[in-house]
Design an enzyme around this catalytic site. Structure first.
Site, PDB file in Angstrom:
ATOM      1  CB  THR A   1      55.871  28.180  32.040  1.00  0.00           C
ATOM      2  OG1 THR A   1      55.845  26.896  32.650  1.00  0.00           O
ATOM      3  CG2 THR A   1      54.663  28.967  32.507  1.00  0.00           C
TER       4      THR A   1
ATOM      5  CE1 TYR B   1      41.374  19.427  34.308  1.00  0.00           C
ATOM      6  CE2 TYR B   1      41.679  17.294  33.275  1.00  0.00           C
ATOM      7  CZ  TYR B   1      40.846  18.262  33.810  1.00  0.00           C
ATOM      8  OH  TYR B   1      39.491  18.050  33.844  1.00  0.00           O
TER       9      TYR B   1
ATOM     10  CE1 TYR C   1      59.040  24.820  35.436  1.00  0.00           C
ATOM     11  CE2 TYR C   1      58.237  24.594  33.185  1.00  0.00           C
ATOM     12  CZ  TYR C   1      58.381  25.344  34.339  1.00  0.00           C
ATOM     13  OH  TYR C   1      57.867  26.620  34.381  1.00  0.00           O
TER      14      TYR C   1
ATOM     15  NE  ARG D   1      52.064  29.079  35.007  1.00  0.00           N
ATOM     16  CZ  ARG D   1      51.770  29.867  33.986  1.00  0.00           C
ATOM     17  NH1 ARG D   1      50.873  29.498  33.097  1.00  0.00           N
ATOM     18  NH2 ARG D   1      52.360  31.026  33.832  1.00  0.00           N
TER      19      ARG D   1
ATOM     20  CE  LYS E   1      61.755  27.133  35.195  1.00  0.00           C
ATOM     21  NZ  LYS E   1      61.102  27.713  33.990  1.00  0.00           N
TER      22      LYS E   1
ATOM     23  CB  ILE F   1      65.086  28.231  33.712  1.00  0.00           C
ATOM     24  CG1 ILE F   1      66.231  27.207  33.563  1.00  0.00           C
ATOM     25  CG2 ILE F   1      64.369  28.410  32.365  1.00  0.00           C
ATOM     26  CD1 ILE F   1      65.779  25.785  33.270  1.00  0.00           C
TER      27      ILE F   1
END
Length: 308
Positions: free
Chosen positions: A53, A116, A142, A147, A171, A213
């Site tokens: 990201t 999305y 992840y 997001r 993550k 992270i």
């Protein structure tokens, strides 16, 4: 598939998610990328990640992502673990990038929950199973629902961890800390769990996580790494003190969408040209002023570090 136990021992601590530096014209500044990686390794970061990201991957072409991974792999040169982000909203792109990461000698690939599309849990299981089985290197899932608009649920994560040998960790950029606890409970205590939420980096260690992270490592790589070092050495008081010492910096770097404040801060430090690709942009002048004041608590800024 063999060798995951050795990798799992090494993939701990502060894995720094490096920004993608650009020239003024928006092209990638590969020379600065190399310098940033060398600086991180010298500063004590325990691992390096790119094109996550913080690296603006959705603003890069697939070819550019491969170039960034290639330059980073050479700069890291096996000094610390290398874990590039290889996921996208497109399945074929994800397969291609994950296989490229393996070719480049990555220690693991970090694959984001597809954004999305909002796939179901069953679809996410099939997706991650297929991606992981396409390579021999370990895969770190992840999960960043803020997001991606979909949360990889604990049961789905546990099924993947138990049925796909090279899915070795995740993550979790998930503010639901109950969820994070249940991931370790259901996936097993040897599952590598990293925090992607800055204020949960230290708490993640306390419940048995492997590390974090954290975008903040781009500005303060040594202090961010030292939270893990202190914890690992049994100096709990120092780890807690560093956790709170970093909090003002963590807060200000997320007052706008990452990595906009981060690139502004690094620009003020003269580490990069503070350039983002559209649709991202630098923070407002007001926030830049706030970032500058907070930065002064941590680093010595050049006198000419004015409005960007």
């Amino acid at each position: 598939m063999t060798g995951y136990e050795d990798v799992k021992k090494r993939l701990r601590g502060s894995i720094a998610p490096i920004i993608t530096p650009f020239h003024e014209d928006g092209s990638i500044d590969f020379q600065t990328l190399e310098k940033l990686i060398h600086w991180h390794i010298e500063s004590g970061s325990h691992g390096i990640s790119v094109t996550g990201t913080t690296g603006e991957p959705s603003s890069l072409t697939v070819e550019e992502r491969v170039q960034v991974m290639g330059i980073a792999a050479k700069a890291v040169n096996k000094q610390v673990p290398f874990v590039p982000g290889t996921g996208s909203a497109n399945y074929e792109e994800t397969l291609y990038l994950t296989k490229k990461a393996q070719e480049l000698g990555a220690d693991a690939a970090m694959v984001i929950v597809p954004y999305y599309n909002k796939p179901s849990q069953h679809a996410l299981y099939k997706y991650f199973k297929a991606v992981a089985e396409s390579v021999e290197i370990p895969v770190i899932i992840y999960n960043i629902p803020g997001r991606t608009a979909v949360n990889l649920e604990v049961k789905t994560m546990a099924r993947l961890a138990k049925e796909v040998p090279n899915i070795i960790g995740a993550k979790e950029s998930n503010k639901d800390f109950e969820h994070v606890n249940r991931v370790l409970l259901e996936c097993g205590r040897d599952f590598l769990l990293y925090s992607g939420i800055e204020l949960l980096c230290y708490p993640m260690l306390a419940i048995g996580g492997a590390g974090y992270i954290s975008a903040t490592a781009n500005v303060e790589p040594k202090k961010v790494a030292d939270v893990y070092n202190a914890w690992n050495e049994g100096d709990i008081t120092r780890a807690i003190n560093l956790h709170y010492e970093l909090m003002p910096l963590n807060d200000v770097l997320f007052k706008d969408t990452n990595p906009a404040p981060l690139k502004a801060a690094l620009g003020m430090m003269h580490k990069i040209k503070p350039v983002l690709r559209m649709p991202m942009d630098l923070p407002t002048k007001q926030l830049q002023d706030e970032i500058r004041q907070v930065l002064k608590m941590y680093v010595e800024l050049p006198e000419e570090a004015g409005t960007l």
